[in-house]
Write a protein that holds these residues in place. Sequence first.
Motif, PDB file in Angstrom:
ATOM      1  N   GLN A  13       0.844  -1.066  -0.003  1.00 24.26           N
ATOM      2  CA  GLN A  13      -0.022  -0.019   0.136  1.00 24.26           C
ATOM      3  C   GLN A  13       0.727   1.194   0.045  1.00 24.26           C
ATOM      4  O   GLN A  13       0.367   2.063  -0.527  1.00 24.26           O
ATOM      5  CB  GLN A  13      -0.881   0.205   1.241  1.00 24.26           C
ATOM      6  CG  GLN A  13      -1.987  -1.125   1.099  1.00 24.26           C
ATOM      7  CD  GLN A  13      -3.025  -0.978   2.392  1.00 24.26           C
ATOM      8  OE1 GLN A  13      -2.628  -0.423   3.521  1.00 24.26           O
ATOM      9  NE2 GLN A  13      -3.496  -2.017   2.458  1.00 24.26           N
ATOM     10  N   HIS A  16       2.193   1.966  -3.312  1.00 25.89           N
ATOM     11  CA  HIS A  16       1.216   2.534  -4.334  1.00 25.89           C
ATOM     12  C   HIS A  16       0.768   3.864  -3.964  1.00 25.89           C
ATOM     13  O   HIS A  16       0.361   4.427  -5.194  1.00 25.89           O
ATOM     14  CB  HIS A  16      -0.194   1.691  -4.090  1.00 25.89           C
ATOM     15  CG  HIS A  16      -1.517   2.104  -4.835  1.00 25.89           C
ATOM     16  ND1 HIS A  16      -1.163   1.930  -6.180  1.00 25.89           N
ATOM     17  CD2 HIS A  16      -2.400   2.756  -4.673  1.00 25.89           C
ATOM     18  CE1 HIS A  16      -2.476   2.247  -6.771  1.00 25.89           C
ATOM     19  NE2 HIS A  16      -3.131   3.113  -5.641  1.00 25.89           N
ATOM     20  N   LEU A  17       0.992   4.428  -2.706  1.00 23.77           N
ATOM     21  CA  LEU A  17       0.697   5.746  -2.525  1.00 23.77           C
ATOM     22  C   LEU A  17       1.829   6.838  -2.923  1.00 23.77           C
ATOM     23  O   LEU A  17       1.404   7.652  -2.934  1.00 23.77           O
ATOM     24  CB  LEU A  17       0.337   5.960  -0.934  1.00 23.77           C
ATOM     25  CG  LEU A  17      -0.768   4.972  -0.352  1.00 23.77           C
ATOM     26  CD1 LEU A  17      -0.810   5.180   0.832  1.00 23.77           C
ATOM     27  CD2 LEU A  17      -2.085   5.799  -1.184  1.00 23.77           C
ATOM     28  N   ARG A  18       2.868   6.177  -3.038  1.00 24.99           N
ATOM     29  CA  ARG A  18       3.923   7.229  -3.583  1.00 24.99           C
ATOM     30  C   ARG A  18       3.851   7.522  -4.900  1.00 24.99           C
ATOM     31  O   ARG A  18       3.182   6.853  -5.935  1.00 24.99           O
ATOM     32  CB  ARG A  18       5.364   6.128  -3.417  1.00 24.99           C
ATOM     33  CG  ARG A  18       5.837   5.840  -2.038  1.00 24.99           C
ATOM     34  CD  ARG A  18       7.451   5.480  -2.005  1.00 24.99           C
ATOM     35  NE  ARG A  18       7.560   5.019  -0.726  1.00 24.99           N
ATOM     36  CZ  ARG A  18       7.779   3.739  -0.550  1.00 24.99           C
ATOM     37  NH1 ARG A  18       7.755   2.615  -1.822  1.00 24.99           N
ATOM     38  NH2 ARG A  18       7.883   3.178   0.562  1.00 24.99           N
ATOM     39  N   PHE A  19       4.285   8.724  -5.109  1.00 18.01           N
ATOM     40  CA  PHE A  19       4.198   9.261  -6.516  1.00 18.01           C
ATOM     41  C   PHE A  19       5.588   8.981  -7.182  1.00 18.01           C
ATOM     42  O   PHE A  19       6.966   9.343  -6.806  1.00 18.01           O
ATOM     43  CB  PHE A  19       3.879  10.792  -6.530  1.00 18.01           C
ATOM     44  CG  PHE A  19       2.494  11.113  -6.074  1.00 18.01           C
ATOM     45  CD1 PHE A  19       1.609  10.853  -7.052  1.00 18.01           C
ATOM     46  CD2 PHE A  19       2.300  11.258  -4.832  1.00 18.01           C
ATOM     47  CE1 PHE A  19       0.089  10.984  -6.698  1.00 18.01           C
ATOM     48  CE2 PHE A  19       0.799  11.416  -4.250  1.00 18.01           C
ATOM     49  CZ  PHE A  19      -0.084  11.238  -5.278  1.00 18.01           C
ATOM     50  N   GLU A  23       5.281  11.492 -12.527  1.00 19.23           N
ATOM     51  CA  GLU A  23       3.934  11.849 -11.845  1.00 19.23           C
ATOM     52  C   GLU A  23       4.115  13.208 -11.190  1.00 19.23           C
ATOM     53  O   GLU A  23       3.205  14.094 -11.411  1.00 19.23           O
ATOM     54  CB  GLU A  23       3.297  10.691 -10.915  1.00 19.23           C
ATOM     55  CG  GLU A  23       2.905   9.197 -11.582  1.00 19.23           C
ATOM     56  CD  GLU A  23       2.363   8.567 -10.422  1.00 19.23           C
ATOM     57  OE1 GLU A  23       1.681   7.656 -10.889  1.00 19.23           O
ATOM     58  OE2 GLU A  23       2.895   8.286  -9.324  1.00 19.23           O
ATOM     59  N   TRP A  66      -7.924  10.197 -10.154  1.00 24.52           N
ATOM     60  CA  TRP A  66      -8.334  10.859  -8.888  1.00 24.52           C
ATOM     61  C   TRP A  66      -6.927  11.098  -8.180  1.00 24.52           C
ATOM     62  O   TRP A  66      -6.930  12.009  -7.513  1.00 24.52           O
ATOM     63  CB  TRP A  66      -9.355   9.730  -8.329  1.00 24.52           C
ATOM     64  CG  TRP A  66      -8.567   8.718  -7.692  1.00 24.52           C
ATOM     65  CD1 TRP A  66      -8.568   7.270  -8.108  1.00 24.52           C
ATOM     66  CD2 TRP A  66      -7.944   8.588  -6.205  1.00 24.52           C
ATOM     67  NE1 TRP A  66      -7.715   6.646  -7.479  1.00 24.52           N
ATOM     68  CE2 TRP A  66      -7.471   7.218  -6.257  1.00 24.52           C
ATOM     69  CE3 TRP A  66      -7.834   9.329  -5.149  1.00 24.52           C
ATOM     70  CZ2 TRP A  66      -6.939   6.658  -5.007  1.00 24.52           C
ATOM     71  CZ3 TRP A  66      -7.040   9.036  -4.037  1.00 24.52           C
ATOM     72  CH2 TRP A  66      -6.645   7.561  -4.180  1.00 24.52           C
ATOM     73  N   ARG A  67      -6.255   9.942  -8.224  1.00 23.93           N
ATOM     74  CA  ARG A  67      -4.956  10.286  -7.156  1.00 23.93           C
ATOM     75  C   ARG A  67      -3.888  11.326  -7.710  1.00 23.93           C
ATOM     76  O   ARG A  67      -3.714  12.203  -6.662  1.00 23.93           O
ATOM     77  CB  ARG A  67      -4.251   8.787  -7.453  1.00 23.93           C
ATOM     78  CG  ARG A  67      -3.021   8.641  -6.385  1.00 23.93           C
ATOM     79  CD  ARG A  67      -2.268   7.401  -6.110  1.00 23.93           C
ATOM     80  NE  ARG A  67      -1.196   7.080  -5.860  1.00 23.93           N
ATOM     81  CZ  ARG A  67      -0.250   7.260  -6.731  1.00 23.93           C
ATOM     82  NH1 ARG A  67      -0.388   7.242  -8.019  1.00 23.93           N
ATOM     83  NH2 ARG A  67       0.996   7.112  -6.286  1.00 23.93           N
ATOM     84  N   LEU A  68      -3.654  11.647  -8.923  1.00 21.49           N
ATOM     85  CA  LEU A  68      -2.750  12.339  -9.319  1.00 21.49           C
ATOM     86  C   LEU A  68      -3.346  13.824  -9.578  1.00 21.49           C
ATOM     87  O   LEU A  68      -2.998  14.726  -9.479  1.00 21.49           O
ATOM     88  CB  LEU A  68      -2.000  11.989 -10.647  1.00 21.49           C
ATOM     89  CG  LEU A  68      -0.947  12.604 -11.105  1.00 21.49           C
ATOM     90  CD1 LEU A  68       0.249  13.052 -10.091  1.00 21.49           C
ATOM     91  CD2 LEU A  68      -0.476  12.067 -12.394  1.00 21.49           C
ATOM     92  N   CYS A  70      -5.862  14.973  -7.865  1.00 17.87           N
ATOM     93  CA  CYS A  70      -6.051  15.438  -6.489  1.00 17.87           C
ATOM     94  C   CYS A  70      -4.804  16.245  -5.990  1.00 17.87           C
ATOM     95  O   CYS A  70      -4.541  17.378  -5.560  1.00 17.87           O
ATOM     96  CB  CYS A  70      -6.463  14.346  -5.404  1.00 17.87           C
ATOM     97  SG  CYS A  70      -6.814  14.969  -3.865  1.00 17.87           S
ATOM     98  N   LEU A  71      -3.746  15.524  -6.330  1.00 21.07           N
ATOM     99  CA  LEU A  71      -2.348  16.109  -5.883  1.00 21.07           C
ATOM    100  C   LEU A  71      -2.128  17.265  -6.759  1.00 21.07           C
ATOM    101  O   LEU A  71      -1.586  18.225  -6.166  1.00 21.07           O
ATOM    102  CB  LEU A  71      -1.261  15.130  -6.298  1.00 21.07           C
ATOM    103  CG  LEU A  71       0.455  15.419  -6.352  1.00 21.07           C
ATOM    104  CD1 LEU A  71       0.328  15.612  -4.649  1.00 21.07           C
ATOM    105  CD2 LEU A  71       1.257  14.512  -6.866  1.00 21.07           C
ATOM    106  N   ALA A 113     -10.576  14.736  -7.419  1.00 15.37           N
ATOM    107  CA  ALA A 113     -10.514  13.213  -6.957  1.00 15.37           C
ATOM    108  C   ALA A 113     -12.154  12.587  -7.436  1.00 15.37           C
ATOM    109  O   ALA A 113     -11.856  11.605  -8.096  1.00 15.37           O
ATOM    110  CB  ALA A 113     -10.467  13.310  -5.423  1.00 15.37           C
TER     111      ALA A 113
END
Length: 198
Positions: A13, A16-19, A23, A66-68, A70-71, A113
Amino acid sequence: MNQTLSRKPVSSQASHLRFTTRELVLGGMFAALMAVISQLSIPMPNGVPITIQVFGIALIGITLGWRLGCLSAVIYLLIGAVGLPVFANFGGGVSRLVSLTGGYLWSYPLMAALCGIHPNTGNQKKDTALILLSSLAGLLLVETIGGLQWAALSGGSMSVSAVFAYAAVAFIPKDIILTVLAVFIGLSMRKVLNRIMR
C-alpha cells in the motif's frame, strides 16, 4: 511468520501511495495549466468573479485520474497559498483561501478526485455516464462548500439561501456546461497521455 505476512500489505500500500518523479512533474505541469486557466475571469462587484476554474479542475481530474488529479489541485493551492499569483485575477496568498471565495478553492482537490474516478464496467457509454455523474457530484461539492463559506464570511449581508439563489443564476448553469465539456475533452486527453506514458 505472521509478522512477515502482516507487513507485506502495508509495504504494498505504501508503494502504491508514492508518486514517481514523472507523476510529480505531470502534477506540477497541470497545476501550472490551472494557474493559466484561472486568469480567464470576469471581476464582479460582489467580490466573487465569474471564472472557468471548474473546467480546469475537472480537466485535471479526468485526465490524470483521482490520485494524481487530487495532488495537482493541492499543488495549485499550495503555490497560491505561498503568494504566487495563480488564483483568479492574479491573486495569491493565504488570505485568498480565507476570503469569500476561499471555499471554492478549498474544495478543488475533492472535485478533482471525484472527476478522476474511472469505472471499468466494460461498457464505454456506461463508464462515460458514471464519470459525468461523479464529476457533477464534484461540482455540487464545490458549489456547496464555496457557497457556505461565502455566506459565513459575508457579515450577514447575504444569507445562505441568497448565496445559493445567486449562484444558481450566475455560476451553476455555466459550471455544469464547463464540467460536461471538460469530461469529454479530458477523456480524449487521457487516451493521448496514456499512449505517451507507455
